[in-house]
Design a protein around this motif. Structure first.
Motif, PDB file in Angstrom:
ATOM      1  N   LYS A  20       0.835  -1.204   0.000  1.00 43.80           N
ATOM      2  CA  LYS A  20       0.000   0.000   0.000  1.00 43.80           C
ATOM      3  C   LYS A  20       0.869   1.253   0.000  1.00 43.80           C
ATOM      4  O   LYS A  20       0.652   2.174  -0.799  1.00 43.80           O
ATOM      5  N   SER A  21       1.861   1.290   0.861  1.00 46.35           N
ATOM      6  CA  SER A  21       2.773   2.439   0.927  1.00 46.35           C
ATOM      7  C   SER A  21       3.504   2.642  -0.385  1.00 46.35           C
ATOM      8  O   SER A  21       3.638   3.768  -0.869  1.00 46.35           O
ATOM      9  N   MET A  22       3.982   1.553  -0.971  1.00 47.89           N
ATOM     10  CA  MET A  22       4.693   1.618  -2.246  1.00 47.89           C
ATOM     11  C   MET A  22       3.781   2.175  -3.340  1.00 47.89           C
ATOM     12  O   MET A  22       4.184   3.056  -4.103  1.00 47.89           O
ATOM     13  N   LEU A  23       2.549   1.692  -3.410  1.00 49.68           N
ATOM     14  CA  LEU A  23       1.609   2.160  -4.433  1.00 49.68           C
ATOM     15  C   LEU A  23       1.313   3.644  -4.271  1.00 49.68           C
ATOM     16  O   LEU A  23       1.257   4.388  -5.249  1.00 49.68           O
ATOM     17  N   MET A  24       1.148   4.074  -3.038  1.00 49.20           N
ATOM     18  CA  MET A  24       0.791   5.470  -2.786  1.00 49.20           C
ATOM     19  C   MET A  24       1.978   6.404  -3.005  1.00 49.20           C
ATOM     20  O   MET A  24       1.818   7.479  -3.584  1.00 49.20           O
ATOM     21  N   GLU A  25       3.160   6.005  -2.565  1.00 53.20           N
ATOM     22  CA  GLU A  25       4.328   6.884  -2.648  1.00 53.20           C
ATOM     23  C   GLU A  25       4.960   6.925  -4.040  1.00 53.20           C
ATOM     24  O   GLU A  25       5.280   7.987  -4.550  1.00 53.20           O
ATOM     25  N   ARG A  26       5.142   5.767  -4.642  1.00 54.34           N
ATOM     26  CA  ARG A  26       5.826   5.712  -5.945  1.00 54.34           C
ATOM     27  C   ARG A  26       4.914   5.983  -7.133  1.00 54.34           C
ATOM     28  O   ARG A  26       5.333   6.542  -8.128  1.00 54.34           O
ATOM     29  N   TYR A  27       3.669   5.522  -7.032  1.00 56.75           N
ATOM     30  CA  TYR A  27       2.775   5.568  -8.188  1.00 56.75           C
ATOM     31  C   TYR A  27       1.563   6.475  -7.990  1.00 56.75           C
ATOM     32  O   TYR A  27       0.738   6.598  -8.886  1.00 56.75           O
ATOM     33  N   ASP A  28       1.422   7.039  -6.815  1.00 51.40           N
ATOM     34  CA  ASP A  28       0.293   7.915  -6.496  1.00 51.40           C
ATOM     35  C   ASP A  28      -1.052   7.205  -6.728  1.00 51.40           C
ATOM     36  O   ASP A  28      -2.007   7.790  -7.247  1.00 51.40           O
ATOM     37  N   ILE A  29      -1.091   5.930  -6.341  1.00 49.54           N
ATOM     38  CA  ILE A  29      -2.303   5.128  -6.478  1.00 49.54           C
ATOM     39  C   ILE A  29      -2.942   4.989  -5.102  1.00 49.54           C
ATOM     40  O   ILE A  29      -2.325   4.461  -4.172  1.00 49.54           O
ATOM     41  N   PRO A  30      -4.167   5.454  -4.934  1.00 48.85           N
ATOM     42  CA  PRO A  30      -4.853   5.277  -3.656  1.00 48.85           C
ATOM     43  C   PRO A  30      -5.076   3.786  -3.384  1.00 48.85           C
ATOM     44  O   PRO A  30      -5.512   3.052  -4.278  1.00 48.85           O
ATOM     45  N   ALA A  31      -4.747   3.353  -2.191  1.00 47.18           N
ATOM     46  CA  ALA A  31      -4.909   1.949  -1.811  1.00 47.18           C
ATOM     47  C   ALA A  31      -5.390   1.878  -0.370  1.00 47.18           C
ATOM     48  O   ALA A  31      -5.098   2.756   0.433  1.00 47.18           O
ATOM     49  N   VAL A  32      -6.111   0.795  -0.067  1.00 46.06           N
ATOM     50  CA  VAL A  32      -6.686   0.622   1.264  1.00 46.06           C
ATOM     51  C   VAL A  32      -6.476  -0.822   1.703  1.00 46.06           C
ATOM     52  O   VAL A  32      -6.695  -1.753   0.930  1.00 46.06           O
ATOM     53  N   VAL A  33      -6.049  -1.013   2.958  1.00 46.65           N
ATOM     54  CA  VAL A  33      -5.960  -2.347   3.550  1.00 46.65           C
ATOM     55  C   VAL A  33      -7.117  -2.480   4.535  1.00 46.65           C
ATOM     56  O   VAL A  33      -7.299  -1.632   5.404  1.00 46.65           O
ATOM     57  N   GLU A  64       6.183  -6.326 -10.016  1.00 47.25           N
ATOM     58  CA  GLU A  64       7.540  -5.819 -10.181  1.00 47.25           C
ATOM     59  C   GLU A  64       8.279  -5.758  -8.840  1.00 47.25           C
ATOM     60  O   GLU A  64       9.454  -6.069  -8.744  1.00 47.25           O
ATOM     61  N   SER A  65       7.591  -5.339  -7.795  1.00 48.04           N
ATOM     62  CA  SER A  65       8.218  -5.215  -6.486  1.00 48.04           C
ATOM     63  C   SER A  65       8.579  -6.549  -5.869  1.00 48.04           C
ATOM     64  O   SER A  65       9.422  -6.625  -4.978  1.00 48.04           O
ATOM     65  N   MET A  66       7.954  -7.620  -6.325  1.00 45.86           N
ATOM     66  CA  MET A  66       8.229  -8.954  -5.785  1.00 45.86           C
ATOM     67  C   MET A  66       9.458  -9.593  -6.428  1.00 45.86           C
ATOM     68  O   MET A  66       9.942 -10.598  -5.945  1.00 45.86           O
ATOM     69  N   ASN A  67       9.939  -9.023  -7.504  1.00 41.69           N
ATOM     70  CA  ASN A  67      11.125  -9.577  -8.189  1.00 41.69           C
ATOM     71  C   ASN A  67      12.395  -9.038  -7.617  1.00 41.69           C
ATOM     72  O   ASN A  67      12.569  -8.131  -6.985  1.00 41.69           O
TER      73      ASN A  67
END
Length: 67
Positions: A20-33, A64-67
């Motif tokens: 979630k943090s990666m999506l929000m910080e790097r890609y500006d994608i809103p995410a919710v857990v 990509e982040s899992m590689n």
């Protein structure tokens, strides 16, 4: 949570918070857990959701982040 799509689930949720943090910080994608655990019995999972408009980008970023 209309128009939000499940992109991952986990039993402990820590990995989803990192995603979630990666999506929000790097890609500006809103995410919710969302915590869907039943406390007294420790059953259930945590789930990561993104808006359907960002689904493809989020899936690629997570892969990509899992590689």
């Amino acid at each position: 949570m209309m128009d939000w799509v499940l992109v991952g689930s986990s039993s402990n949720g820590i990995d989803l918070e990192l995603q979630k943090s990666m999506l929000m910080e790097r890609y500006d994608i809103p995410a919710v857990v969302i915590n869907k655990k039943v406390s007294p019995y420790n059953l259930g999972v945590y789930e990561l959701y993104v808006h359907e408009d960002h689904l493809e980008t989020a899936q690629l970023a997570i892969k990509e982040s899992m590689n």
